[in-house]
Design a protein around this motif. Structure first.
Motif, short mmCIF file in Angstrom:
data_model
loop_
_atom_site.label_atom_id
_atom_site.label_comp_id
_atom_site.label_asym_id
_atom_site.label_seq_id
_atom_site.Cartn_x
_atom_site.Cartn_y
_atom_site.Cartn_z
N SER A 199 3.75 -21.81 -10.18
CA SER A 199 4.26 -22.45 -8.96
C SER A 199 3.24 -23.40 -8.36
O SER A 199 3.59 -24.50 -7.92
N ALA A 200 1.96 -23.03 -8.36
CA ALA A 200 0.94 -23.93 -7.82
C ALA A 200 0.81 -25.19 -8.68
O ALA A 200 0.65 -26.30 -8.14
N CYS A 201 0.89 -25.04 -9.99
CA CYS A 201 0.84 -26.22 -10.87
C CYS A 201 2.02 -27.15 -10.60
O CYS A 201 1.86 -28.38 -10.56
N ALA A 202 3.21 -26.58 -10.42
CA ALA A 202 4.39 -27.40 -10.14
C ALA A 202 4.22 -28.13 -8.81
O ALA A 202 4.54 -29.33 -8.70
N LEU A 203 3.73 -27.45 -7.79
CA LEU A 203 3.54 -28.08 -6.48
C LEU A 203 2.48 -29.19 -6.56
O LEU A 203 2.67 -30.28 -6.01
N LEU A 204 1.38 -28.91 -7.23
CA LEU A 204 0.32 -29.92 -7.36
C LEU A 204 0.80 -31.13 -8.16
O LEU A 204 0.40 -32.26 -7.86
N VAL A 215 -3.52 -37.82 9.83
CA VAL A 215 -3.31 -36.39 10.03
C VAL A 215 -2.46 -35.82 8.89
O VAL A 215 -2.76 -34.74 8.34
N MET A 216 -1.39 -36.53 8.53
CA MET A 216 -0.53 -36.05 7.44
C MET A 216 -1.28 -36.05 6.11
O MET A 216 -1.11 -35.14 5.30
N ARG A 217 -2.09 -37.05 5.87
CA ARG A 217 -2.89 -37.09 4.64
C ARG A 217 -3.84 -35.88 4.59
O ARG A 217 -4.00 -35.24 3.56
N GLU A 218 -4.45 -35.61 5.73
CA GLU A 218 -5.39 -34.49 5.80
C GLU A 218 -4.66 -33.16 5.58
O GLU A 218 -5.16 -32.28 4.88
N ARG A 219 -3.48 -33.03 6.15
CA ARG A 219 -2.71 -31.79 5.96
C ARG A 219 -2.30 -31.61 4.50
O ARG A 219 -2.37 -30.51 3.96
N GLU A 255 -3.31 -28.65 1.92
CA GLU A 255 -2.35 -27.86 1.14
C GLU A 255 -2.70 -27.91 -0.34
O GLU A 255 -2.67 -26.88 -1.02
N ARG A 256 -3.02 -29.10 -0.83
CA ARG A 256 -3.38 -29.22 -2.24
C ARG A 256 -4.63 -28.39 -2.55
O ARG A 256 -4.70 -27.73 -3.58
#
Length: 189
Positions: free
Chosen positions: A56-61, A77-81, A85-86
């Motif tokens: 799941s983490a590989c798929a998200l990344l 801010v969105m880039r930082e968030r 997450e990544r």
């Protein structure tokens, strides 16, 4: 009357001795066995959960890449968030591969055949090596998925899927090991 009394006395003594022997010798061994079996089954569950987490983490990344700096609509801010997450997803892969390699003896040794034991050990070692390598992010994700999906299916898939894909999964795994630069797995017979 004395024969009945004697029979009841022998029966009572036999029951006491049997209960005492069971309590002293059998019950502690059964409790210890129950604990060991519980630990093995918990390790197998964590083995499965770790592989699911890696997939799941590989798929998200793979899907959520950081946007270019000039991408409109993305605030700092969105880039930082998203970067946070990544990083968290990479940490999940790190934790999962670390657990796999650290606990390999517990879960791998619980399967009945040497082939399955070696399959689990090879997977754990190579998944950790891929994570620690200096490969590009996309290559790491591709290799982790190529390692994890066939192993997960062979250990935790439906029985018909295991049988149907056994040769292909072992072949795919061996090909991925060659891509990683490790030793190819023995040929599937």
């Amino acid at each position: 009357m004395p024969a009945i009394f004697w029979t009841l006395l022998v029966a009572a003594a036999t029951a006491v001795v049997t209960a005492l022997a069971t309590g002293l010798f059998v019950t502690p061994r059964m409790e210890a066995r129950k604990k060991r079996v519980g630990e093995v089954l918990a390790s197998r569950d964590t083995f499965s959960a770790s592989m699911t987490r890696i997939i799941s983490a590989c798929a998200l990344l793979s899907r959520l890449q950081l946007p270019a700096d000039d991408e409109p609509g993305w605030t700092p801010v969105m880039r930082e968030r998203l970067a946070g997450e990544r990083e968290r997803w990479w940490q999940q892969i790190d934790d999962a591969t670390r657990w796999l390699i650290d606990n390999c003896a517990t879960y791998a040794g619980s399967w009945p055949t040497q082939r399955l034991i070696q399959f689990a050990i090879d997977y754990a070692g190579n998944a950790r090596i891929v994570f620690l390598s200096e490969r590009e992010e996309a290559t790491k994700l591709e290799l982790l998925l190529a390692l994890t999906v066939p192993v997960q299916r062979q250990f935790f898939g439906w029985p018909w899927a295991r049988a149907r894909h056994a040769v292909a999964d072992h072949r795919s795994f061996a090909e991925t090991l060659v891509r990683i630069g490790g030793e190819p797995a023995p040929a599937v017979r």
